[in-house]
Design a protein around this motif. Structure first.
Motif, PDB file in Angstrom:
ATOM      1  N   MET A   1      -6.282   5.410  -3.053  1.00  0.00           N
ATOM      2  CA  MET A   1      -5.367   4.812  -4.023  1.00  0.00           C
ATOM      3  C   MET A   1      -6.129   3.902  -4.977  1.00  0.00           C
ATOM      4  O   MET A   1      -7.017   3.155  -4.581  1.00  0.00           O
ATOM      5  CB  MET A   1      -4.293   3.996  -3.287  1.00  0.00           C
ATOM      6  CG  MET A   1      -3.395   3.212  -4.206  1.00  0.00           C
ATOM      7  SD  MET A   1      -2.280   2.103  -3.342  1.00  0.00           S
ATOM      8  CE  MET A   1      -1.729   1.099  -4.725  1.00  0.00           C
ATOM      9  N   LYS A   2      -5.774   3.977  -6.269  1.00  0.00           N
ATOM     10  CA  LYS A   2      -6.366   3.096  -7.265  1.00  0.00           C
ATOM     11  C   LYS A   2      -5.857   1.677  -7.034  1.00  0.00           C
ATOM     12  O   LYS A   2      -4.656   1.440  -6.953  1.00  0.00           O
ATOM     13  CB  LYS A   2      -5.991   3.563  -8.662  1.00  0.00           C
ATOM     14  CG  LYS A   2      -6.593   2.735  -9.784  1.00  0.00           C
ATOM     15  CD  LYS A   2      -6.207   3.291 -11.144  1.00  0.00           C
ATOM     16  CE  LYS A   2      -6.801   2.466 -12.272  1.00  0.00           C
ATOM     17  NZ  LYS A   2      -6.440   2.998 -13.609  1.00  0.00           N
ATOM     18  N   THR A   3      -6.784   0.736  -6.904  1.00  0.00           N
ATOM     19  CA  THR A   3      -6.390  -0.639  -6.626  1.00  0.00           C
ATOM     20  C   THR A   3      -6.565  -1.513  -7.863  1.00  0.00           C
ATOM     21  O   THR A   3      -7.195  -1.124  -8.843  1.00  0.00           O
ATOM     22  CB  THR A   3      -7.226  -1.223  -5.477  1.00  0.00           C
ATOM     23  OG1 THR A   3      -8.613  -1.171  -5.828  1.00  0.00           O
ATOM     24  CG2 THR A   3      -6.986  -0.432  -4.193  1.00  0.00           C
ATOM     25  N   GLN A  32       3.773   6.265  -6.842  1.00  0.00           N
ATOM     26  CA  GLN A  32       3.515   7.561  -6.211  1.00  0.00           C
ATOM     27  C   GLN A  32       3.462   7.427  -4.693  1.00  0.00           C
ATOM     28  O   GLN A  32       3.990   8.275  -3.967  1.00  0.00           O
ATOM     29  CB  GLN A  32       2.202   8.141  -6.746  1.00  0.00           C
ATOM     30  CG  GLN A  32       2.281   8.582  -8.206  1.00  0.00           C
ATOM     31  CD  GLN A  32       0.944   9.059  -8.741  1.00  0.00           C
ATOM     32  OE1 GLN A  32      -0.079   8.980  -8.069  1.00  0.00           O
ATOM     33  NE2 GLN A  32       0.942   9.553  -9.978  1.00  0.00           N
ATOM     34  N   HIS A  33       2.824   6.363  -4.210  1.00  0.00           N
ATOM     35  CA  HIS A  33       2.759   6.137  -2.763  1.00  0.00           C
ATOM     36  C   HIS A  33       4.145   5.860  -2.183  1.00  0.00           C
ATOM     37  O   HIS A  33       4.503   6.397  -1.133  1.00  0.00           O
ATOM     38  CB  HIS A  33       1.812   4.979  -2.456  1.00  0.00           C
ATOM     39  CG  HIS A  33       0.377   5.392  -2.343  1.00  0.00           C
ATOM     40  ND1 HIS A  33      -0.342   5.847  -3.413  1.00  0.00           N
ATOM     41  CD2 HIS A  33      -0.464   5.443  -1.273  1.00  0.00           C
ATOM     42  CE1 HIS A  33      -1.577   6.152  -3.018  1.00  0.00           C
ATOM     43  NE2 HIS A  33      -1.672   5.912  -1.735  1.00  0.00           N
ATOM     44  N   PRO A  42      -0.272  -0.298  -0.177  1.00  0.00           N
ATOM     45  CA  PRO A  42       0.317  -0.862  -1.406  1.00  0.00           C
ATOM     46  C   PRO A  42       1.176  -2.111  -1.207  1.00  0.00           C
ATOM     47  O   PRO A  42       1.050  -3.059  -1.990  1.00  0.00           O
ATOM     48  CB  PRO A  42       1.161   0.294  -1.952  1.00  0.00           C
ATOM     49  CG  PRO A  42       0.530   1.521  -1.424  1.00  0.00           C
ATOM     50  CD  PRO A  42       0.022   1.153  -0.069  1.00  0.00           C
ATOM     51  N   LEU A  43       2.033  -2.143  -0.171  1.00  0.00           N
ATOM     52  CA  LEU A  43       2.950  -3.280  -0.041  1.00  0.00           C
ATOM     53  C   LEU A  43       2.200  -4.580   0.217  1.00  0.00           C
ATOM     54  O   LEU A  43       2.475  -5.607  -0.426  1.00  0.00           O
ATOM     55  CB  LEU A  43       3.967  -3.018   1.074  1.00  0.00           C
ATOM     56  CG  LEU A  43       5.036  -4.096   1.268  1.00  0.00           C
ATOM     57  CD1 LEU A  43       5.798  -4.371  -0.024  1.00  0.00           C
ATOM     58  CD2 LEU A  43       6.000  -3.702   2.389  1.00  0.00           C
ATOM     59  N   ALA A  44       1.264  -4.559   1.130  1.00  0.00           N
ATOM     60  CA  ALA A  44       0.481  -5.770   1.414  1.00  0.00           C
ATOM     61  C   ALA A  44      -0.318  -6.199   0.190  1.00  0.00           C
ATOM     62  O   ALA A  44      -0.465  -7.399  -0.088  1.00  0.00           O
ATOM     63  CB  ALA A  44      -0.449  -5.524   2.603  1.00  0.00           C
ATOM     64  N   ASP A  45      -0.831  -5.226  -0.551  1.00  0.00           N
ATOM     65  CA  ASP A  45      -1.610  -5.507  -1.751  1.00  0.00           C
ATOM     66  C   ASP A  45      -0.735  -6.155  -2.829  1.00  0.00           C
ATOM     67  O   ASP A  45      -1.147  -7.113  -3.494  1.00  0.00           O
ATOM     68  CB  ASP A  45      -2.217  -4.205  -2.264  1.00  0.00           C
ATOM     69  CG  ASP A  45      -3.391  -4.433  -3.192  1.00  0.00           C
ATOM     70  OD1 ASP A  45      -4.231  -5.289  -2.878  1.00  0.00           O
ATOM     71  OD2 ASP A  45      -3.464  -3.761  -4.237  1.00  0.00           O
ATOM     72  N   ILE A 111       7.710  -4.999  -4.919  1.00  0.00           N
ATOM     73  CA  ILE A 111       7.776  -5.557  -3.562  1.00  0.00           C
ATOM     74  C   ILE A 111       9.160  -5.316  -2.971  1.00  0.00           C
ATOM     75  O   ILE A 111       9.301  -4.909  -1.806  1.00  0.00           O
ATOM     76  CB  ILE A 111       7.441  -7.064  -3.565  1.00  0.00           C
ATOM     77  CG1 ILE A 111       5.959  -7.270  -3.894  1.00  0.00           C
ATOM     78  CG2 ILE A 111       7.769  -7.700  -2.213  1.00  0.00           C
ATOM     79  CD1 ILE A 111       5.562  -8.728  -4.069  1.00  0.00           C
ATOM     80  N   ASP A 112      10.207  -5.549  -3.767  1.00  0.00           N
ATOM     81  CA  ASP A 112      11.573  -5.311  -3.297  1.00  0.00           C
ATOM     82  C   ASP A 112      11.783  -3.840  -2.944  1.00  0.00           C
ATOM     83  O   ASP A 112      12.448  -3.510  -1.950  1.00  0.00           O
ATOM     84  CB  ASP A 112      12.577  -5.737  -4.368  1.00  0.00           C
ATOM     85  CG  ASP A 112      12.623  -7.243  -4.570  1.00  0.00           C
ATOM     86  OD1 ASP A 112      12.172  -7.980  -3.661  1.00  0.00           O
ATOM     87  OD2 ASP A 112      13.085  -7.693  -5.635  1.00  0.00           O
TER      88      ASP A 112
END
Length: 235
Positions: A1-3, A32-33, A42-45, A111-112
Motif C-alpha cells: 500500500m502507498k503510504t 481501495q483497501h 490503513p486504519l492505524a496509519d 477514520i469513521d
C-alpha cells in the motif's frame, strides 16, 4: 500500500494544492483497501496522521511566535514594543492553515469509515474458550474460523509488556502455527489436545476460538481485531 510520510506536512514544498494532491492520492489507496474490507495497516496509519495534525493545529501559535519579527512602535501605556512579522510568514502560515483545515476533516471521515468496518466485523464475531480456561491466561492458542468453512487457522498468542519513554503498555502478539481441518472426529477439543502433545511447554493452555460469520481478510482485518478483543477478555 502507498503510504503517506510521517512528516508529509513539513517535507518538500509547503503549498496547499501540492499537499492536497499528496493526501488525496494516499486516501485513494486507503479507499481501495477499505473497499476490500482490509483495515490494517490503513486504519492505524490514519489515526496516527490525525493525531499529528491535531498536535500541529494546537502548536500553530508557538510556530507563529518563532518567526522573526521587527519593532514597529512602542505601546507606552503597556510599556512594551509592538512587533510585526517579517515578510513571508503570512503566506506560509496561510498555506499551513489551509492544509490543516482541509486535511483534518478528510482524514477524520476515513477514520469513521474504518471504524464502521471494524464494528461490522466485530458484530459478526463469536469469541469463546475451548475447554476449561486455566488461571494463567498470558499465553495460549487462538483458533480462527469462518462460517461455511472447515478450515481452522491456529495461532499461538502471548501477552507482552512494551515500554516507551512515558509508560509501560501491554500488548498481545500472535504467531501462526498451522492450519487444521475441523470434522466430526477432529473437533476443536481434539485439535487442542494435539497442540498439547506437540507443544509440551503449555500442558494446560488457554485456548480461544474466534469465529466470523462473514468472510473477511484474515491478516489485514480478522487477526488484528481478534488481538484487540482477546486482549480485553483476558486483561
Amino acid at each position: 500500500m502507498k503510504t503517506l510520510s510521517e512528516n508529509w506536512i513539513s517535507e518538500g514544498w509547503i503549498d496547499f494544492e501540492y499537499k492536497k494532491y499528496l493526501l488525496m492520492a494516499y486516501l485513494k489507496e486507503v479507499d481501495q483497501h477499505f473497499g476490500d474490507v482490509k483495515l490494517y495497516p490503513p486504519l492505524a496509519d490514519l489515526i496516527k496522521h490525525y493525531h499529528k495534525l491535531q498536535d500541529l493545529e494546537k502548536s500553530k501559535g508557538s510556530l507563529r511566535s518563532a518567526f522573526p519579527k521587527r519593532v514597529v512602535g512602542v505601546d507606552y501605556k503597556r510599556m512594551k514594543f509592538n512587533h510585526e512579522q517579517l515578510h513571508g510568514e503570512g503566506e506560509l502560515m496561510k498555506e499551513l492553515d489551509n492544509i490543516i483545515a482541509f486535511s483534518i476533516p478528510k482524514i477524520r471521515s476515513y477514520i469513521d469509515q474504518g471504524k464502521d468496518i471494524y464494528d461490522f466485523i466485530e458484530d459478526n464475531l463469536v469469541v469463546e474458550p475451548i475447554g476449561l480456561s486455566p488461571i494463567y491466561q498470558k499465553e495460549g492458542y487462538v483458533f480462527i474460523s469462518f462460517e461455511r468453512s472447515s478450515d481452522v487457522h491456529i495461532y499461538s498468542y502471548q501477552v507482552k509488556l512494551f515500554e516507551n519513554s512515558f509508560e509501560k503498555l501491554r500488548g498481545i502478539a500472535f504467531e501462526f502455527i498451522s492450519k487444521a481441518t475441523k470434522s466430526l472426529a477432529n473437533t476443536y477439543e481434539q485439535i487442542k489436545l494435539d497442540l498439547v502433545k506437540n507443544h509440551r511447554h503449555l500442558p494446560n493452555p488457554a485456548t480461544w476460538r474466534v469465529h466470523s460469520a462473514k468472510v473477511v481478510p484474515l491478516e489485514e482485518s480478522l487477526v488484528p481485531i481478534s488481538k484487540r478483543i482477546l486482549m480485553k477478555m483476558i486483561a
